[in-house]
Design a protein around this motif. Structure first.
Motif, short mmCIF file in Angstrom:
data_model
loop_
_atom_site.label_atom_id
_atom_site.label_comp_id
_atom_site.label_asym_id
_atom_site.label_seq_id
_atom_site.Cartn_x
_atom_site.Cartn_y
_atom_site.Cartn_z
N ARG A 1 5.72 23.84 71.56
CA ARG A 1 5.63 22.85 70.40
C ARG A 1 4.25 21.89 70.70
N LEU A 2 4.19 21.54 71.61
CA LEU A 2 3.19 20.43 71.76
C LEU A 2 1.93 21.15 71.96
N ALA A 3 1.80 22.27 72.43
CA ALA A 3 0.58 22.96 73.02
C ALA A 3 -0.14 23.46 71.65
N THR A 4 0.78 23.95 70.80
CA THR A 4 0.23 24.85 69.50
C THR A 4 -0.08 23.88 68.35
N SER A 5 -0.03 22.53 68.74
CA SER A 5 0.12 21.66 67.53
C SER A 5 -1.55 21.14 67.10
N GLY A 6 -2.46 21.57 68.01
CA GLY A 6 -3.87 21.42 67.73
C GLY A 6 -4.36 19.84 68.27
N GLY B 1 -5.15 24.94 67.03
CA GLY B 1 -3.88 24.74 67.04
C GLY B 1 -3.23 25.99 66.04
N SER B 2 -1.91 26.08 66.02
CA SER B 2 -1.64 26.97 64.79
C SER B 2 -1.87 26.42 63.72
N PRO B 3 -2.16 27.18 62.47
CA PRO B 3 -2.45 26.75 61.18
C PRO B 3 -1.20 26.43 60.32
N GLN B 4 -0.06 26.83 61.06
CA GLN B 4 1.33 26.58 60.49
C GLN B 4 1.89 25.33 61.00
N SER B 5 2.49 24.41 60.27
CA SER B 5 2.91 23.17 60.65
C SER B 5 4.48 22.92 60.46
N PRO B 6 5.30 23.31 61.49
CA PRO B 6 4.99 23.72 62.57
C PRO B 6 4.95 25.16 62.57
#
Length: 303
Positions: free
Chosen positions: A143-148, A168-173
């Motif tokens: 969760r933390l690492a894909t946040s950008g 990070g992932s373009p999705q949120s979240p």
């Protein structure tokens, strides 16, 4: 109701049919055109011969296969179904996810599970007895690492102090689903995830010689699991319930007509299921694609 499909790239017995770039292109474009929500790939990096001989299956590298699939599709969601999360450092998983999700323009869904193969855990040097604790920890880390954003996290044997994974992932979240039928898995869904991936078994304590989980033999068991999820969500104060993404409409080995699939889907929708998998069969690539197209016409188009 959305419909997912497990993809046939694990058929290593027919590499000319399912083990080529042409196969990825044809199958990916067929399921996308047919209206499937997501294509699913599974995860067994180093299964034991004993498990394979008892009916287990090979699996291609999941993020490699999803990247190939992404190159030949534009709207199909790219889903692990499932990724055995404790096998890999969570930051390596996060880097793979964010790379794929960025290039695929936000189409990745991460479905994870704790796994059950002691021999595979042993080969990968991961403590089988710690798998549930690692699951909880790794979900938090991802969760933390894909946040950008820059993140700090201390885990079991590793530390991140002000690290970044960009982009990070373009999705949120990033959508994270958790597989498994056990109450512990359901609690994990409510506490940490966006969706639950239950799946039917053949009854008893195991669903075959190769997959071990809590029994889920039909509609009553599924309803009981959803009710437990609702009760636990109310207990911990989660207002918005997780999605329920059923692994397959049919039980293992069960063959249904298209009308029976539609009837089952209607029943599961009433229970709160939002997405369900429909298995497609085919001995050759063309046969598989023809059957996928039929599911699109006879099931998906009628939902």
């Amino acid at each position: 109701m959305k419909i997912n499909v497990p993809l046939p790239f694990d058929h290593t017995d027919a590499p000319a049919e399912f083990g080529t770039m042409e196969a990825v292109k044809q199958i990916g474009q067929t399921v996308e055109k047919a209206g499937f929500n997501a294509g699913l790939v599974t995860d067994h990096p180093v299964p034991t011969g004993r498990w394979l001989d008892a009916g287990g299956h090979h699996a291609q590298a999941p993020f490699v296969m999803l990247a190939l699939l992404a190159a030949h599709t534009t709207t199909l969601r790219l889903q692990t179904g499932i990724l055995v999360l404790p096998y890999r450092n969570p930051f390596i998983v996060a880097r793979d996810i964010t790379t794929l999700d960025s290039y695929a323009k936000g189409r990745v869904t991460l479905s994870v599970g704790a796994g059950y193969l002691k021999g595979e855990y042993r080969a990968l040097g991961v403590d089988f007895e710690k798998r549930n604790e690692l699951m909880d920890e790794y979900i938090q880390a991802i969760r933390l690492a894909t946040s950008g954003e820059e993140f700090t996290f201390e885990g079991d044997g590793y530390q991140a102090f002000g690290n970044r994974i960009i982009p990070g992932s373009p999705q949120s979240p990033l959508p994270i689903y958790v597989g498994g039928n056990a109450k512990r898995a359901i609690r994990r869904v409510v506490d940490m995830a966006d969706g639950w991936n239950p799946f039917f078994t053949m009854g008893g304590e195991v669903n075959s010689n190769t997959t071990r989980t809590a029994s889920m033999t039909g509609e009553d068991d599924l309803k009981a699991g959803i009710d437990y999820m609702k009760d636990y969500a109310a207990k911990v104060g989660r207002a918005e319930l997780p999605e329920v993404v059923l692994g397959g409409v049919n039980k293992p080995g069960e063959v249904l007509s298209y009308q029976e699939i539609l009837d089952r889907i209607a029943t599961y929708r009433e229970l709160g299921v939002t997405t369900a998998g429909v298995t497609v069969k085919g001995e050759t690539r063309n046969e598989w694609c023809d059957n996928a197209q039929q599911v699109g016409e006879e099931v998906i188009a009628k939902l």
